[in-house]
Scaffold this motif. Sequence first.
Motif, short mmCIF file in Angstrom:
data_model
loop_
_atom_site.label_atom_id
_atom_site.label_comp_id
_atom_site.label_asym_id
_atom_site.label_seq_id
_atom_site.Cartn_x
_atom_site.Cartn_y
_atom_site.Cartn_z
N UNK A 32 0.82 -1.22 0.00
CA UNK A 32 0.00 0.00 0.00
C UNK A 32 0.85 1.26 0.00
N UNK A 33 2.11 1.12 0.41
CA UNK A 33 2.99 2.29 0.51
C UNK A 33 3.84 2.46 -0.75
N UNK A 34 3.62 1.61 -1.74
CA UNK A 34 4.43 1.67 -2.97
C UNK A 34 4.37 3.08 -3.56
N UNK A 35 5.54 3.66 -3.81
CA UNK A 35 5.62 4.99 -4.43
C UNK A 35 5.50 6.14 -3.44
N UNK A 36 5.36 5.83 -2.17
CA UNK A 36 5.14 6.91 -1.17
C UNK A 36 6.47 7.46 -0.64
N UNK A 37 6.32 8.63 -0.05
CA UNK A 37 7.45 9.34 0.56
C UNK A 37 7.31 9.18 2.08
N UNK A 38 8.33 8.61 2.68
CA UNK A 38 8.24 8.26 4.11
C UNK A 38 9.33 8.98 4.90
N UNK A 39 8.94 9.44 6.07
CA UNK A 39 9.94 9.99 7.00
C UNK A 39 9.93 9.14 8.25
N UNK A 40 11.09 8.63 8.63
CA UNK A 40 11.22 7.94 9.92
C UNK A 40 12.06 8.82 10.84
N UNK A 41 12.18 8.39 12.07
CA UNK A 41 12.89 9.23 13.04
C UNK A 41 14.35 9.47 12.60
N UNK A 42 14.91 8.53 11.87
CA UNK A 42 16.31 8.69 11.44
C UNK A 42 16.47 9.86 10.47
N UNK A 43 15.37 10.24 9.81
CA UNK A 43 15.46 11.30 8.81
C UNK A 43 15.13 12.68 9.34
N UNK A 44 14.90 12.78 10.63
CA UNK A 44 14.42 14.06 11.17
C UNK A 44 15.54 15.07 11.38
N UNK A 45 16.73 14.58 11.65
CA UNK A 45 17.86 15.51 11.79
C UNK A 45 18.14 16.16 10.46
N UNK A 46 18.63 17.35 10.49
CA UNK A 46 19.08 17.95 9.23
C UNK A 46 20.44 18.59 9.47
N UNK A 47 21.31 18.43 8.48
CA UNK A 47 22.67 18.97 8.55
C UNK A 47 23.34 18.61 9.87
N UNK A 48 23.10 17.38 10.30
CA UNK A 48 23.77 16.90 11.51
C UNK A 48 23.20 17.44 12.81
N UNK A 49 22.15 18.24 12.74
CA UNK A 49 21.59 18.80 13.97
C UNK A 49 20.24 18.19 14.29
N UNK A 50 19.95 18.07 15.57
CA UNK A 50 18.65 17.52 15.96
C UNK A 50 17.53 18.46 15.55
N UNK A 51 16.39 17.91 15.25
CA UNK A 51 15.19 18.69 14.97
C UNK A 51 14.75 19.38 16.27
N UNK A 52 14.13 20.56 16.17
CA UNK A 52 13.67 21.24 17.39
C UNK A 52 12.85 20.35 18.32
N UNK A 53 12.02 19.48 17.76
CA UNK A 53 11.22 18.60 18.63
C UNK A 53 12.13 17.64 19.40
N UNK A 54 13.16 17.15 18.74
CA UNK A 54 14.08 16.24 19.44
C UNK A 54 14.81 16.98 20.56
N UNK A 55 15.23 18.21 20.27
CA UNK A 55 15.92 19.00 21.30
C UNK A 55 14.99 19.29 22.47
#
Length: 160
Positions: free
Chosen positions: A69-92
């Motif tokens: 059912x997810x074929x072709x979908x765009x998924x974000x998991x917790x591993x993808x939440x950081x950006x440029x090596x920094x934690x996401x504001x929610x993680x902080x």
Amino acid sequence: MSKKMDVRLTINGREHHINVSPDRTLAEVIREELHLTGTKIGCDDSNCGVCTILLDGMAVKSCAMLVGQANGCDILTIEGLESAGGLHPLQRAFIDRFSIQCGFCTPGMVLTAKAILDENPKATEEEIRDGLHGNLCRCTGYVQIIEAITDVRDGKYGEA
Ligand code: FES
Ligand code: FES
């Protein structure tokens, strides 16, 4: 088990082509085939929310969805939440507010919180609580979890 099929998933910005039985759950495939074990499995029955991922921007319980059912979908998991090596504001904020005890519910909580604030950046505390109703924390850290999310909503960590 059904005949295997080719499935394309874009996860955390990276495209994956896998050949799997389409009736395996998305949670299983994320963990066992793609080794993204930040997504947890608890009840495996759509009740606890620890398997929550974002699917095309929507918070979804990945144990309740078949990978086909997810074929072709765009998924974000917790591993993808950081950006440029920094934690996401929610993680902080979760760290600063001690919103984590055992941590098992945390990936799902953080991603659900992201979906809530993405949809409604000015969500009230009641709306945040309502949005989190499908995510259970057995360590009963709800007060700190809500505080972390409202801190982010209020801009204490900059742009979320
Ligand atoms: S493991 Fe998916 S909701 Fe509990
Ligand atoms: S921190 Fe332990 S289940 Fe939530």
